[in-house]
Design a protein around this motif. Structure first.
Motif, short mmCIF file in Angstrom:
data_model
loop_
_atom_site.label_atom_id
_atom_site.label_comp_id
_atom_site.label_asym_id
_atom_site.label_seq_id
_atom_site.Cartn_x
_atom_site.Cartn_y
_atom_site.Cartn_z
N GLN A 1 0.84 -1.18 0.00
CA GLN A 1 0.00 0.00 0.00
C GLN A 1 0.88 1.24 0.00
O GLN A 1 1.98 1.22 0.51
N VAL B 1 -8.97 5.58 7.40
CA VAL B 1 -8.84 4.17 7.05
C VAL B 1 -10.05 3.73 6.23
O VAL B 1 -11.19 4.05 6.56
N ARG B 2 -9.80 3.02 5.16
CA ARG B 2 -10.89 2.49 4.34
C ARG B 2 -11.19 1.06 4.77
O ARG B 2 -10.32 0.19 4.71
N VAL C 1 -9.23 -3.92 10.68
CA VAL C 1 -8.82 -2.53 10.76
C VAL C 1 -7.76 -2.36 11.85
O VAL C 1 -6.79 -1.63 11.68
N ASP D 1 -1.71 -7.41 8.33
CA ASP D 1 -2.42 -6.80 7.21
C ASP D 1 -3.43 -5.75 7.68
O ASP D 1 -4.23 -5.25 6.89
N ALA D 2 -3.42 -5.43 8.98
CA ALA D 2 -4.32 -4.40 9.50
C ALA D 2 -3.78 -3.02 9.16
O ALA D 2 -2.57 -2.84 8.95
N GLU D 3 -4.65 -2.02 9.15
CA GLU D 3 -4.23 -0.67 8.82
C GLU D 3 -3.83 0.13 10.05
O GLU D 3 -3.16 1.15 9.94
N VAL D 4 -4.25 -0.30 11.22
CA VAL D 4 -3.84 0.32 12.47
C VAL D 4 -3.30 -0.77 13.38
O VAL D 4 -3.95 -1.82 13.57
N ILE E 1 -7.40 6.00 12.87
CA ILE E 1 -8.39 5.53 11.91
C ILE E 1 -8.93 6.69 11.08
O ILE E 1 -9.14 6.57 9.87
N ARG F 1 -0.19 3.88 12.71
CA ARG F 1 -0.73 3.54 11.40
C ARG F 1 0.24 2.59 10.71
O ARG F 1 1.46 2.74 10.81
N ALA F 2 -0.28 1.62 9.98
CA ALA F 2 0.56 0.58 9.38
C ALA F 2 1.52 1.16 8.35
O ALA F 2 2.67 0.72 8.25
N ASP F 3 1.08 2.15 7.57
CA ASP F 3 1.97 2.73 6.56
C ASP F 3 3.14 3.44 7.22
O ASP F 3 4.28 3.39 6.74
#
Length: 431
Positions: free
Chosen positions: A11, A18-19, A26, A108-111, A134, A188-190
């Motif tokens: 990503q 977050v989508r 999530v 694979d979570a975004e947070v 989020i 945040r994962a990114d």
């Protein structure tokens, strides 16, 4: 080291909300454990029940076992088999930082979040912790036992150690967050994927190192005051941890000073950018630089005059002027590089000093010319010499500031100010 991990989705970095899409959670809450066969099950069940009742998005609980030698792996596996939202990860090496590094990068979570197995922090703070991440408002979130509004129950010894450690961080690494080591954080994962490759510690200093990098990269760190009750059964070796923290502070400080930690690149990759440094009604950046430059200039002029007076009797006025001006010019360039224009590390230092010496040559020409003109017109006393040199130095100082700002440090001025904390992270919530 071995672990069961989930591949990382590719990503791009973002700061928007977050989508929520697909089966991926999530939020992924990691619980690092070592020999916690007694406390692990009630902790996970309580956390699972809380998230199921209070958290409105898909979630996961990851038990990260750090080479336990008791029944912890079996308890974790049984919980994972029973509860679909729980997974178990086994690492063959100890270290809380190692557990978080591995599981966060494998999620694979975004947070991503973590909390200690003793659940010393009230779970009511979990939603306020992750909500700004989020929504995209913040990049990192920490629970703080030292922020206003926090309610903490612990002994005076731990209270003293905690506060002393955070004072040490503020004085050495100039951190702005209030509590580095509360076991209650989210990211945040990114942002995690960008920062974690540069976090070297695998133990208790991991938290501090991550937060220092996040702050220096221009990220927004959200703090949540928590209710926190000390675990009397804590097995943390305070002395060993304190020594490791001191070594970590020295290592990170050295990495920041030498440029070994690529803060500039991280800032370019992750930072929300700087707000307008010259808005109406607010003192402009130029004024701040002038104040710092003037303070350094006063000290430099004082040092110059002392050196000149000390040297003049032995070598004469012109050689004394040259040596005094050269020594103070090198020190002045170094001080302005760091304090006025916020440039750190060794990259470009030689070039900056060379350009500073060219500026010094102009100053030398002004002061030497003034001395030559004075002696050509009269036989001045020591006092008149000093007055003329002060006037010439003031003129040279104005020229020096203009050249340093517009030529020597022109390209690095803005980004370096952001790194040193002079520039404030943007209030934008998304890019």
């Amino acid at each position: 080291m071995s672990a069961t991990t989930t591949p990382i989705p590719q990503q791009g970095a973002g700061r928007g909300p977050v989508r929520v899409q697909g089966p991926a959670p999530v939020l992924d809450v990691v619980v690092p454990v070592f020999n916690e066969e007694v406390d692990l099950e009630p902790c996970v069940r309580r956390l699972h029940a809380h998230l199921g009742a209070q958290f409105p998005y898909p979630f996961r609980i990851t038990v990260a076992d750090n080479a336990s030698t008791d029944r912890t792996p079996e308890v974790a596996a049984a919980l994972a088999a029973e509860l679909p939202e729980v997974r178990s990860v086994r690492l063959e090496q100890k270290g809380r930082g190692l557990a978080l590094h591995t599981t966060w990068l494998g999620s694979d979570a975004e947070v991503l979040a973590y909390m200690d197995v003793d659940l010393s922090t009230d779970l009511a703070a979990l939603h306020p912790l992750v909500a700004p991440l989020i929504s995209g408002h913040s990049d990192v979130a920490i629970g703080s036992r030292l922020a206003r509004g926090a309610r903490v129950v612990r002994g005076p010894k731990r209270e003293f150690i905690s506060r002393s450690y955070n004072v040490l961080l503020r004085s050495t690494l100039r951190v702005r967050f209030s509590d580095a080591q509360c076991g209650f954080k989210a990211i945040r994962a990114d942002v995690a994927r960008a920062l974690l490759p540069h976090v070297a510690d695998t133990g208790w200093f991991f938290d501090t190192e991550l937060l220092v990098l996040a702050q220096r990269a221009g990220l927004r760190i959200h703090e949540v005051p928590v209710d926190w009750v000390d675990d009397p059964d804590s097995r943390v070796d305070i002395v060993a941890t304190a020594l490791a923290d001191l070594r970590g502070i020295v290592r990170v400080g050295r990495g920041l000073a030498t440029g070994a930690i690529p803060i500039t690149r991280l800032r370019e990759q992750l930072s929300r950018g700087a707000i307008d440094l010259d808005p109406p009604g607010v003192p402009p950046r130029l004024l701040r630089q002038l104040v710092r430059f003037a303070a350094i200039g006063v000290l430099s002029t004082a040092a110059y005059l002392v050196l000149y007076v000390l040297l003049r009797g032995g070598i004469g006025p012109q050689p004394a002027n040259f040596i005094a001006l050269l020594v103070t010019a090198v020190a002045n360039t170094a001080a302005n590089r760091r304090l006025t224009f916020g440039v750190r590390g060794t990259e470009g230092a030689a070039r900056h000093q060379f350009q500073g010496l060219l500026v010094f040559a102009l100053g030398l020409g002004l002061t030497s010319g003034s001395l030559a003109l004075l002696h050509g017109l009269t036989e001045p006393g020591r006092g008149l010499e000093v007055v003329v040199l002060v006037a010439a130095n003031l003129t040279a100082t104005i020229l020096r500031f203009l050249l340093l700002r517009g030529w020597v440090f022109r390209r690095t001025d803005q980004s370096a100010l952001e790194e040193t904390g002079t520039a404030v992270p943007s209030v934008e919530s998304a890019r």
